[in-house]
Design a protein around this motif. Structure first.
Motif, PDB file in Angstrom:
ATOM      1  N   LEU A 268       0.822  -1.117   0.281  1.00 24.67           N
ATOM      2  CA  LEU A 268       0.033  -0.082  -0.032  1.00 24.67           C
ATOM      3  C   LEU A 268       0.862   1.314   0.001  1.00 24.67           C
ATOM      4  O   LEU A 268       0.488   2.486   0.029  1.00 24.67           O
ATOM      5  CB  LEU A 268      -1.021   0.116   1.246  1.00 24.67           C
ATOM      6  CG  LEU A 268      -2.007  -1.099   1.372  1.00 24.67           C
ATOM      7  CD1 LEU A 268      -2.706  -1.129   2.631  1.00 24.67           C
ATOM      8  CD2 LEU A 268      -2.970  -0.932   0.142  1.00 24.67           C
ATOM      9  N   ILE A 269       2.210   1.248  -0.127  1.00 21.42           N
ATOM     10  CA  ILE A 269       3.007   2.062   0.033  1.00 21.42           C
ATOM     11  C   ILE A 269       2.847   3.064  -1.306  1.00 21.42           C
ATOM     12  O   ILE A 269       2.867   2.515  -2.786  1.00 21.42           O
ATOM     13  CB  ILE A 269       4.599   1.851   0.070  1.00 21.42           C
ATOM     14  CG1 ILE A 269       4.585   1.365   1.354  1.00 21.42           C
ATOM     15  CG2 ILE A 269       5.421   3.033  -0.032  1.00 21.42           C
ATOM     16  CD1 ILE A 269       6.039   0.682   1.766  1.00 21.42           C
ATOM     17  N   TYR A 270       2.692   4.281  -1.208  1.00 18.72           N
ATOM     18  CA  TYR A 270       2.792   5.223  -2.378  1.00 18.72           C
ATOM     19  C   TYR A 270       4.128   5.722  -2.922  1.00 18.72           C
ATOM     20  O   TYR A 270       4.605   6.562  -1.856  1.00 18.72           O
ATOM     21  CB  TYR A 270       1.846   6.396  -2.257  1.00 18.72           C
ATOM     22  CG  TYR A 270       1.582   7.299  -3.377  1.00 18.72           C
ATOM     23  CD1 TYR A 270       0.723   7.203  -4.517  1.00 18.72           C
ATOM     24  CD2 TYR A 270       2.294   8.673  -3.334  1.00 18.72           C
ATOM     25  CE1 TYR A 270       0.758   8.135  -5.531  1.00 18.72           C
ATOM     26  CE2 TYR A 270       2.313   9.573  -4.132  1.00 18.72           C
ATOM     27  CZ  TYR A 270       1.357   9.228  -5.356  1.00 18.72           C
ATOM     28  OH  TYR A 270       1.141  10.342  -6.350  1.00 18.72           O
ATOM     29  N   ASN A 271       4.729   5.512  -4.018  1.00 15.77           N
ATOM     30  CA  ASN A 271       6.045   6.094  -4.119  1.00 15.77           C
ATOM     31  C   ASN A 271       5.804   6.462  -5.645  1.00 15.77           C
ATOM     32  O   ASN A 271       6.881   6.490  -6.422  1.00 15.77           O
ATOM     33  CB  ASN A 271       7.079   5.104  -4.175  1.00 15.77           C
ATOM     34  CG  ASN A 271       7.079   3.795  -4.949  1.00 15.77           C
ATOM     35  OD1 ASN A 271       6.059   3.654  -5.692  1.00 15.77           O
ATOM     36  ND2 ASN A 271       8.293   3.206  -4.803  1.00 15.77           N
ATOM     37  N   GLU A 272       4.821   7.024  -6.218  1.00 14.89           N
ATOM     38  CA  GLU A 272       4.914   7.662  -7.597  1.00 14.89           C
ATOM     39  C   GLU A 272       5.118   9.078  -7.717  1.00 14.89           C
ATOM     40  O   GLU A 272       5.376   9.441  -8.946  1.00 14.89           O
ATOM     41  CB  GLU A 272       3.137   7.360  -8.037  1.00 14.89           C
ATOM     42  CG  GLU A 272       2.828   6.033  -8.173  1.00 14.89           C
ATOM     43  CD  GLU A 272       1.493   5.773  -8.636  1.00 14.89           C
ATOM     44  OE1 GLU A 272       1.007   6.662  -9.205  1.00 14.89           O
ATOM     45  OE2 GLU A 272       0.969   4.618  -8.457  1.00 14.89           O
ATOM     46  N   PHE A 273       5.040   9.824  -6.562  1.00 16.44           N
ATOM     47  CA  PHE A 273       5.604  11.191  -6.739  1.00 16.44           C
ATOM     48  C   PHE A 273       7.052  11.446  -6.649  1.00 16.44           C
ATOM     49  O   PHE A 273       7.760  10.911  -5.616  1.00 16.44           O
ATOM     50  CB  PHE A 273       4.738  12.028  -5.689  1.00 16.44           C
ATOM     51  CG  PHE A 273       5.119  13.377  -5.671  1.00 16.44           C
ATOM     52  CD1 PHE A 273       4.825  14.164  -6.630  1.00 16.44           C
ATOM     53  CD2 PHE A 273       6.008  13.967  -4.506  1.00 16.44           C
ATOM     54  CE1 PHE A 273       4.951  15.465  -6.698  1.00 16.44           C
ATOM     55  CE2 PHE A 273       5.992  15.263  -4.783  1.00 16.44           C
ATOM     56  CZ  PHE A 273       5.607  16.231  -5.709  1.00 16.44           C
ATOM     57  N   ILE A 274       7.733  12.023  -7.560  1.00 15.24           N
ATOM     58  CA  ILE A 274       9.096  12.536  -7.465  1.00 15.24           C
ATOM     59  C   ILE A 274       8.937  13.983  -7.394  1.00 15.24           C
ATOM     60  O   ILE A 274       8.799  14.735  -8.141  1.00 15.24           O
ATOM     61  CB  ILE A 274       9.888  12.051  -8.990  1.00 15.24           C
ATOM     62  CG1 ILE A 274       9.689  10.556  -9.044  1.00 15.24           C
ATOM     63  CG2 ILE A 274      11.379  12.547  -8.777  1.00 15.24           C
ATOM     64  CD1 ILE A 274      10.235   9.982 -10.409  1.00 15.24           C
ATOM     65  N   PRO A 275       9.469  14.513  -6.091  1.00  9.31           N
ATOM     66  CA  PRO A 275       9.452  15.720  -5.735  1.00  9.31           C
ATOM     67  C   PRO A 275      10.529  16.773  -6.715  1.00  9.31           C
ATOM     68  O   PRO A 275      11.611  16.150  -7.127  1.00  9.31           O
ATOM     69  CB  PRO A 275       9.796  16.031  -4.431  1.00  9.31           C
ATOM     70  CG  PRO A 275       9.800  14.676  -3.820  1.00  9.31           C
ATOM     71  CD  PRO A 275       9.928  13.582  -5.020  1.00  9.31           C
TER      72      PRO A 275
END
Length: 354
Positions: A268-275
């Motif tokens: 369930l970890i969200y890691n689609e956002f690259i700051p």
């Protein structure tokens, strides 16, 4: 579920960038007592109304639909030339170059509303804002200074009763294009049988890898991982310290429960956002854990080749909604400095020497 992503408008960005410079001229330092004492007033007076409303609502929304993190994309213009090269570690940070960003971060916390605080456990009381920089000496550690391994998702300072309520992460640089990890306890939906076991106060949490090994070992205090409303709970969780640290000394039952929970949580970890430079992530530390992917500091990939770049640079700020509720563990003369060491234990020896 995933965090709410807000695209800041060009007009809002220009306004916020100007506010930071204006406050720097007036107060010089974001830790100025005069500024901090009027923080909430300034937050609602100076911030763009839409941003202030979003954060104010976020601060009291604990519903099952609340993810627990907001991304403010393109919040501020970052002067890269004025910033200069990223220093080798946080110890060499020139805070004079980032003062205006401290004002902006403070205002966002003030709109929740909450007050920025500092923790003696964090860099021995190293100020209201911390520069997070990859350090070659700590590249393999489970800390913000690490880089070569994934930083497992965790709620900040899970080994404290009085951990921060809210966190902000302002990205000044992320040229390596490292994805951020976010994990919300709300992503599971209503607690299942695996999660219900986590309401029992049988779990230990050692202090993190910022401490010497003798100081980081587990203590006998046990707490619940989930707490609050049983249908929409809060969490206190650190995968690295509670599961993978052999010094945690969990009971076989506690460790098995944690491993079963972790197997569900990992999916369930969200890691689609690259700051990108100027982006800010705002987190409810009771609902959402954070981490990041592994990366090679100072290099980015272009067309299959590694190219040198400026190393990652991020600014972290923490806050509490009430200074009254934490007074038993704060410095006698500084209600913003939290002296808790581990689950209610206070740094008495440090207090005596201050």
């Amino acid at each position: 579920m995933q965090p709410l992503i807000i695209d800041v408008t060009d007009e809002e960005r220009m306004e916020i960038t100007y506010i930071g410079k204006k406050l720097k001229r007036k107060y010089q330092d974001y830790e100025n007592p005069e500024f901090i004492s009027t923080l909430h007033l300034n937050a609602f007076k100076l911030l763009p109304e839409r941003i202030a409303r979003i954060l104010s609502s976020f601060g009291t929304d604990f519903t099952a639909q609340q993810y627990g993190a907001i991304v403010l994309r393109g919040l501020i213009e970052i002067g890269q030339e004025e910033l200069g090269p990223t220093p080798p570690s946080w110890q060499e940070t020139d805070y004079n170059k980032i003062v205006e960003y401290g004002f902006i971060s403070s205002l966002l916390h003030g709109a929740v509303p909450s007050k920025p605080v500092e923790y003696f456990a964090q860099r021995k009381g190293g100020g209201l804002m911390h520069a997070i920089i990859p350090d070659e000496k700590m590249m393999h550690t489970q800390t913000g200074s690490g880089s070569r391994t994934d930083l497992f998702v965790h709620t900040e300072d899970a080994f404290l009763y009085n951990a921060a309520d809210f966190l902000s992460f302002l990205f000044l640089r992320n040229e390596e294009r490292v994805p951020s990890m976010l994990y919300s306890i709300r992503s599971h939906g209503k607690p299942n049988d695996v999660m219900k076991e986590l309401f029992r106060p049988i779990y230990k949490c050692p202090k993190d890898a910022n401490y010497d090994q003798d100081d980081a070992t587990g203590e006998e205090t046990c707490t619940a991982v989930l707490y609050g409303n049983e249908d929409a709970p809060f969490m206190r969780f650190d995968a690295a310290e509670q599961i993978y640290n052999v010094n945690a000394d969990q009971t076989p039952e506690a460790l098995e429960n944690l491993k079963r929970f972790w197997e569900e949580a990992k999916g369930l970890i969200y890691n689609e956002f690259i700051p990108e430079a100027g982006d800010l992530i705002f987190v409810n530390n009771h609902l959402c854990a954070h981490g990041r992917n592994a990366f090679l500091a100072g290099f980015r990939e272009e067309y299959g080749q590694l190219v040198k770049c400026e190393r990652r640079l991020m600014l972290r700020m923490m806050s509490k909604t009430s200074l009254i509720n934490i007074r038993s563990v704060t410095h006698p003369e500084n209600p913003y400095l939290i002296m808790e060491e581990h689950y209610g234990k206070v740094y008495h020896s440090a207090l005596a020497n201050m």
